[in-house]
Design a protein around this motif. Structure first.
Motif, PDB file in Angstrom:
ATOM      1  N   LEU A   1      38.739 144.487 -59.828  1.00  0.00           N
ATOM      2  CA  LEU A   1      38.185 144.316 -58.491  1.00  0.00           C
ATOM      3  C   LEU A   1      36.749 143.829 -58.645  1.00  0.00           C
ATOM      4  CD1 LEU A   1      39.461 147.619 -56.830  1.00  0.00           C
ATOM      5  CD2 LEU A   1      40.086 145.324 -56.057  1.00  0.00           C
ATOM      6  N   LYS A   2      36.304 143.003 -57.741  1.00  0.00           N
ATOM      7  CA  LYS A   2      34.934 142.482 -57.805  1.00  0.00           C
ATOM      8  C   LYS A   2      33.942 143.610 -57.518  1.00  0.00           C
ATOM      9  CE  LYS A   2      31.883 139.025 -55.709  1.00  0.00           C
ATOM     10  NZ  LYS A   2      31.777 138.003 -54.627  1.00  0.00           N
TER      11      LYS A   2
ATOM     12  N   ALA B   1      40.516 142.395 -53.082  1.00  0.00           N
ATOM     13  CA  ALA B   1      41.817 143.065 -53.093  1.00  0.00           C
ATOM     14  C   ALA B   1      42.828 142.142 -52.434  1.00  0.00           C
ATOM     15  CB  ALA B   1      41.734 144.389 -52.345  1.00  0.00           C
ATOM     16  N   GLY B   2      44.007 142.075 -52.999  1.00  0.00           N
ATOM     17  CA  GLY B   2      45.014 141.165 -52.462  1.00  0.00           C
ATOM     18  C   GLY B   2      46.406 141.538 -52.904  1.00  0.00           C
ATOM     19  N   GLY B   3      47.312 140.591 -52.743  1.00  0.00           N
ATOM     20  CA  GLY B   3      48.698 140.822 -53.092  1.00  0.00           C
ATOM     21  C   GLY B   3      48.909 141.194 -54.542  1.00  0.00           C
ATOM     22  N   GLN B   4      47.987 140.768 -55.419  1.00  0.00           N
ATOM     23  CA  GLN B   4      48.101 141.119 -56.833  1.00  0.00           C
ATOM     24  C   GLN B   4      47.930 142.602 -57.074  1.00  0.00           C
ATOM     25  OE1 GLN B   4      45.575 139.617 -55.400  1.00  0.00           O
ATOM     26  NE2 GLN B   4      43.607 140.185 -56.284  1.00  0.00           N
ATOM     27  N   HIS B   5      47.427 143.314 -56.076  1.00  0.00           N
ATOM     28  CA  HIS B   5      47.244 144.760 -56.202  1.00  0.00           C
ATOM     29  C   HIS B   5      48.424 145.542 -55.621  1.00  0.00           C
ATOM     30  CE1 HIS B   5      42.943 143.420 -56.544  1.00  0.00           C
ATOM     31  NE2 HIS B   5      43.037 144.258 -57.555  1.00  0.00           N
ATOM     32  N   ILE B   6      49.496 144.865 -55.319  1.00  0.00           N
ATOM     33  CA  ILE B   6      50.715 145.534 -54.875  1.00  0.00           C
ATOM     34  C   ILE B   6      51.760 145.343 -55.967  1.00  0.00           C
ATOM     35  CG2 ILE B   6      52.493 145.687 -53.098  1.00  0.00           C
ATOM     36  CD1 ILE B   6      50.495 144.471 -51.136  1.00  0.00           C
TER      37      ILE B   6
ATOM     38  N   ALA C   1      51.494 149.368 -47.511  1.00  0.00           N
ATOM     39  CA  ALA C   1      51.183 148.073 -46.904  1.00  0.00           C
ATOM     40  C   ALA C   1      51.697 146.971 -47.819  1.00  0.00           C
ATOM     41  CB  ALA C   1      49.676 147.924 -46.688  1.00  0.00           C
ATOM     42  N   ASN C   2      52.269 145.926 -47.230  1.00  0.00           N
ATOM     43  CA  ASN C   2      52.818 144.847 -48.046  1.00  0.00           C
ATOM     44  C   ASN C   2      51.949 143.599 -48.068  1.00  0.00           C
ATOM     45  OD1 ASN C   2      53.244 143.819 -45.508  1.00  0.00           O
ATOM     46  ND2 ASN C   2      55.477 144.057 -45.552  1.00  0.00           N
ATOM     47  N   TYR C   3      50.742 143.705 -47.513  1.00  0.00           N
ATOM     48  CA  TYR C   3      49.754 142.643 -47.643  1.00  0.00           C
ATOM     49  C   TYR C   3      48.374 143.274 -47.502  1.00  0.00           C
ATOM     50  CZ  TYR C   3      48.758 142.598 -42.601  1.00  0.00           C
ATOM     51  OH  TYR C   3      48.361 142.931 -41.336  1.00  0.00           O
ATOM     52  N   VAL C   4      47.323 142.519 -47.813  1.00  0.00           N
ATOM     53  CA  VAL C   4      45.959 143.049 -47.754  1.00  0.00           C
ATOM     54  C   VAL C   4      45.087 142.108 -46.946  1.00  0.00           C
ATOM     55  CG1 VAL C   4      43.967 143.858 -49.061  1.00  0.00           C
ATOM     56  CG2 VAL C   4      46.254 144.038 -50.051  1.00  0.00           C
ATOM     57  N   GLU C   5      44.338 142.679 -46.009  1.00  0.00           N
ATOM     58  CA  GLU C   5      43.355 141.914 -45.261  1.00  0.00           C
ATOM     59  C   GLU C   5      42.033 142.674 -45.299  1.00  0.00           C
ATOM     60  OE1 GLU C   5      44.179 138.989 -41.720  1.00  0.00           O
ATOM     61  OE2 GLU C   5      44.041 141.033 -40.970  1.00  0.00           O
ATOM     62  N   ALA C   6      40.973 142.005 -45.766  1.00  0.00           N
ATOM     63  CA  ALA C   6      39.623 142.590 -45.874  1.00  0.00           C
ATOM     64  C   ALA C   6      39.613 143.746 -46.876  1.00  0.00           C
ATOM     65  CB  ALA C   6      39.097 142.994 -44.506  1.00  0.00           C
ATOM     66  N   GLY C   7      38.862 144.825 -46.575  1.00  0.00           N
ATOM     67  CA  GLY C   7      38.759 145.941 -47.504  1.00  0.00           C
ATOM     68  C   GLY C   7      40.008 146.797 -47.500  1.00  0.00           C
TER      69      GLY C   7
ATOM     70  N   GLY D   1      47.145 154.735 -64.657  1.00  0.00           N
ATOM     71  CA  GLY D   1      46.624 153.415 -64.337  1.00  0.00           C
ATOM     72  C   GLY D   1      47.677 152.404 -63.929  1.00  0.00           C
ATOM     73  N   THR D   2      48.920 152.806 -63.782  1.00  0.00           N
ATOM     74  CA  THR D   2      49.987 151.876 -63.411  1.00  0.00           C
ATOM     75  C   THR D   2      50.379 152.088 -61.949  1.00  0.00           C
ATOM     76  OG1 THR D   2      51.739 153.421 -64.091  1.00  0.00           O
ATOM     77  CG2 THR D   2      50.864 151.915 -65.763  1.00  0.00           C
ATOM     78  N   GLY D   3      51.211 151.165 -61.461  1.00  0.00           N
ATOM     79  CA  GLY D   3      51.775 151.316 -60.127  1.00  0.00           C
ATOM     80  C   GLY D   3      50.754 151.250 -59.013  1.00  0.00           C
ATOM     81  N   VAL D   4      50.108 150.099 -58.842  1.00  0.00           N
ATOM     82  CA  VAL D   4      49.076 149.955 -57.811  1.00  0.00           C
ATOM     83  C   VAL D   4      49.727 149.756 -56.445  1.00  0.00           C
ATOM     84  CG1 VAL D   4      46.980 148.727 -57.140  1.00  0.00           C
ATOM     85  CG2 VAL D   4      47.626 148.861 -59.553  1.00  0.00           C
ATOM     86  N   GLU D   5      49.223 150.487 -55.457  1.00  0.00           N
ATOM     87  CA  GLU D   5      49.689 150.367 -54.073  1.00  0.00           C
ATOM     88  C   GLU D   5      48.502 150.177 -53.143  1.00  0.00           C
ATOM     89  OE1 GLU D   5      53.497 153.443 -54.412  1.00  0.00           O
ATOM     90  OE2 GLU D   5      51.708 154.008 -53.252  1.00  0.00           O
ATOM     91  N   VAL D   6      48.762 149.563 -52.010  1.00  0.00           N
ATOM     92  CA  VAL D   6      47.756 149.469 -50.949  1.00  0.00           C
ATOM     93  C   VAL D   6      48.067 150.554 -49.929  1.00  0.00           C
ATOM     94  CG1 VAL D   6      46.779 148.042 -49.121  1.00  0.00           C
ATOM     95  CG2 VAL D   6      47.391 147.012 -51.324  1.00  0.00           C
ATOM     96  N   HIS D   7      47.231 151.575 -49.906  1.00  0.00           N
ATOM     97  CA  HIS D   7      47.462 152.734 -49.042  1.00  0.00           C
ATOM     98  C   HIS D   7      47.049 152.445 -47.603  1.00  0.00           C
ATOM     99  CE1 HIS D   7      48.598 156.936 -48.944  1.00  0.00           C
ATOM    100  NE2 HIS D   7      47.525 157.228 -48.229  1.00  0.00           N
ATOM    101  N   ALA D   8      46.004 151.618 -47.422  1.00  0.00           N
ATOM    102  CA  ALA D   8      45.520 151.229 -46.098  1.00  0.00           C
ATOM    103  C   ALA D   8      44.602 150.028 -46.286  1.00  0.00           C
ATOM    104  CB  ALA D   8      44.778 152.384 -45.417  1.00  0.00           C
ATOM    105  N   HIS D   9      44.359 149.271 -45.215  1.00  0.00           N
ATOM    106  CA  HIS D   9      43.487 148.094 -45.337  1.00  0.00           C
ATOM    107  C   HIS D   9      42.882 147.771 -43.971  1.00  0.00           C
ATOM    108  CE1 HIS D   9      46.579 144.904 -43.936  1.00  0.00           C
ATOM    109  NE2 HIS D   9      47.142 146.082 -43.772  1.00  0.00           N
ATOM    110  N   GLY D  10      42.185 146.618 -43.883  1.00  0.00           N
ATOM    111  CA  GLY D  10      41.506 146.247 -42.650  1.00  0.00           C
ATOM    112  C   GLY D  10      40.150 146.907 -42.486  1.00  0.00           C
TER     113      GLY D  10
END
Length: 470
Positions: free
Chosen positions: A171-172, A199-204, A211-217, A226-235
Motif C-alpha cells: 500500500l502507498k 487500495a484496489g481490486g488487487q487487494h481482494i 466488498a467486491n470492489y474498492v473506491e477511495a479509502g 498475511g494471506t487472504g486479503v479482504e476489503v471489509h469496508a470502503h468509501g
C-alpha cells in the motif's frame, strides 16, 4: 440544527431574485454567492459539537484543559518522545511509538511513571503511521505497505531492525496512505488505508471479501499469516485510526476536505459506525478534490456524528474501569488541527449507535498541542501522544481523580473476580496487546468447555455485569 436561522436568507432570496427575473434583470451572481455563504455560515453556527459533558478545568503548567474530575500530566517530554506519529502498547503495557526515522520503546528505569529515555527498536526512514504488537511480532505501516518485524523482549538491546523485502500488504505510504493496524476480535489483522493508499481490486484475494470492489479509502482484513486479503469496508477519505467496542463493532473518524469549507458540497469530519462491506460515501483519491455521496443515499453508510472542521487522528474505545461508568464503551477521537480530544458516549439505537461529542482535553493560550494517538493503559488511564509535521512532541497521561479508589480498583481488577473464567470474560480492553497477553493463556489453559457452558446459559453478560468494578 435550527433551520429558523436560515429564514432571513431565504426571505432575501425569495424577495430579491424573483423580482429581478420579473423585471427582466439577470440574477446577480454575487447575490447568489452571498446567499450561499451566509446560509452555510448560519448552518455551521447551528451545528453543535464538542459541547456537553462534565465541564473543563485548566492545567496552566501544561497549557491544557481537561474534563473536570480528571488529571493530566506529561509522562514523556518532547526530547524523549519527539514528533510522535503514532503509538501502541506492547504485551507489558509499555508504549512503543514512531517518530521521523525510527520506532522506539519508552523506558521508565525507576518505575515512577515518568519515561526518562527511549530505546530505538527499528529504523524506518519514513516513520510509521500504524503500529501493532501481536506477541513477539511488530506490525508496521510504513514505506510502501505493511511489514512484520521481530519485536525484541523488554530489556534486550539488539541492533535496531530495518524494514526490508516485500511488504505483507503493498500500500502507498503518505498522509493519505496506509495508516492504523489492529487485531480484531476474530483474530484477523485489520489495516486502515486512506484514499491515496492505492487500495484496489488487487487487494481482494478471497471469495469471501465483504466488498467486491474498492473506491477511495478502505479497511482491509487479512489472516495473521498475511494471506487472504479482504476489503471489509470502503468509501473513506482519510481516517487515521479505528477501534472495536466490546461487541466487536468498528468505529472510525474520517476527514473533511478543508478546501471545500462553506461550499454546498462540503462534508465535515465525521464518525462512522463502520458497515461491513459498506460504502462510506467518498469517491475520489487525493486530497485536493472532493466527491462524496451524502449518507441519505440508500447505498451509503449513515454518519454517526458530524464533528465540524478538523484533522482526525487517534481513535480508542474505552473498555476499562478507572473512568466513570458513562465512559465504558464510549469513543475517544482526536483532532490534530484544533488540538482537541473529544469523547462520544455511544448509545445503542436500532441497529447502530448515536452520541454527541464533548471536549475531553484541549489546549489553552498559545500552547501547541497536536494529538496524534491515544491508548488505554493496563491500569485504566489513557496516554495521548502529540506531534506530526515536526510539531512539538510528547506523551501525556490522563487519570480519573474524582473517586480515590477507582485507580486502585482498576489497577487490581483481577482480584475482583472469583475465577479465571470470570477474569477472561471481564478482561479490560480485550483486543489490545497487553490484555491479550494476560487472558489468552488463561483461556487456552481453561479449554473450550467453560466457555461453552457460559454460552449455553444464554446470559454471558450477567457474568460481566456481576463482577464489573464500579
Amino acid at each position: 440544527m435550527d433551520f429558523d436561522l436560515l429564514k432571513p436568507f431565504l426571505n432575501f432570496w425569495r424577495c430579491g431574485q424573483p423580482r429581478r427575473r420579473a423585471a427582466g434583470v439577470r440574477p446577480d451572481p454575487f447575490a447568489s454567492l452571498i446567499f450561499a455563504a451566509s446560509a452555510l455560515l448560519a448552518l455551521s453556527a447551528s451545528v453543535s459539537f464538542g459541547q456537553g459533558g462534565p465541564g473543563l478545568q485548566a492545567v496552566p503548567a501544561l497549557g491544557l484543559r481537561v474534563a473536570s474530575g480528571f488529571t493530566v500530566r506529561m509522562v514523556a517530554n518532547e526530547v524523549v518522545a519527539p514528533d510522535v506519529y503514532c503509538m501502541t502498547l506492547d504485551g507489558q503495557g509499555t508504549p512503543i511509538f514512531s517518530t521521523r526515522g525510527s520506532i522506539q520503546r519508552l523506558v521508565d528505569a525507576n518505575k515512577d511513571g515518568i519515561y526518562e529515555s527511549a530505546q530505538t527498536i527499528a529504523l524506518v526512514p519514513s516513520g510509521a503511521m500504524g503500529l501493532l504488537v501481536d506477541g513477539s511480532t511488530l506490525w508496521v505501516s510504513a514505506a510502501d505497505g505493511v511489514f512484520r518485524l521481530a519485536l525484541p523482549p523488554p530489556g534486550a538491546n539488539p541492533s535496531p531492525a530495518r524494514i526490508s523485502g516485500d511488504p505483507v500488504v503493498p500500500l502507498k505510504f503518505s498522509e493519505h496512505g496506509v495508516h492504523a493496524i489492529r487485531k480484531g476480535p476474530d483474530g484477523f489483522i485489520y489495516i486502515l488505508a486512506g484514499n491515496d493508499a492505492q487500495a484496489g481490486g488487487q487487494h481482494i484475494t478471497t471469495k469471501s471479501s465483504p466488498a467486491n470492489y474498492v473506491e477511495a479509502g478502505a479497511l482491509l482484513r487479512i489472516k495473521p499469516d498475511g494471506t487472504g486479503v479482504e476489503v471489509h469496508a470502503h468509501g473513506f477519505r482519510n481516517p487515521y485510526d479505528f477501534d472495536f467496542n466490546s461487541h466487536g463493532e468498528i468505529f472510525t473518524y474520517d476527514s473533511d476536505c478543508e478546501r471545500d469549507f462553506h461550499l454546498p458540497w462540503y462534508s465535515a469530519t465525521r464518525v462512522y459506525h463502520v458497515e461491513i462491506g459498506g460504502h462510506h460515501g467518498w469517491r475520489l483519491e487525493g486530497y485536493t478534490r472532493s466527491w462524496n455521496r451524502p449518507d441519505y443515499y440508500c447505498d451509503t453508510t449513515d454518519v454517526l456524528s458530524y464533528l465540524g472542521r478538523g484533522s482526525p487522528t487517534g481513535v480508542a474505545c474505552y473498555q476499562h474501569f478507572q473512568f466513570p461508568d458513562r465512559y465504558f464503551d464510549g469513543l475517544f477521537v482526536l483532532d490534530w488541527t484544533f488540538g482537541q480530544v473529544l469523547f462520544l458516549p455511544l448509545e445503542p439505537t436500532e441497529s447502530s449507535y448515536k452520541g454527541a461529542s464533548e471536549v475531553f482535553v484541549e489546549p489553552i493560550g498559545a500552547n501547541g498541542f497536536a494529538p496524534t494517538d491515544i491508548v488505554v493503559t493496563p491500569d485504566g488511564g489513557v496516554l495521548i501522544s502529540a506531534g506530526g509535521r515536526r510539531t512539538r512532541g510528547g506523551i501525556y497521561r490522563v487519570d480519573y481523580a474524582g473517586e480515590k479508589n477507582r485507580i486502585v480498583n482498576a489497577a487490581n481488577w483481577r482480584t475482583h473476580h472469583p475465577s479465571d473464567l470470570a477474569r477472561v470474560l471481564n478482561a479490560p480492553q480485550p483486543f489490545d496487546s497487553w490484555s491479550r497477553a494476560y487472558w489468552e493463556p488463561l483461556a487456552q489453559a481453561l479449554g473450550a468447555s467453560p466457555f461453552d457452558e457460559a454460552a449455553a446459559e444464554n446470559n454471558p453478560v450477567q457474568i460481566l455485569d456481576e463482577h464489573r468494578i464500579r
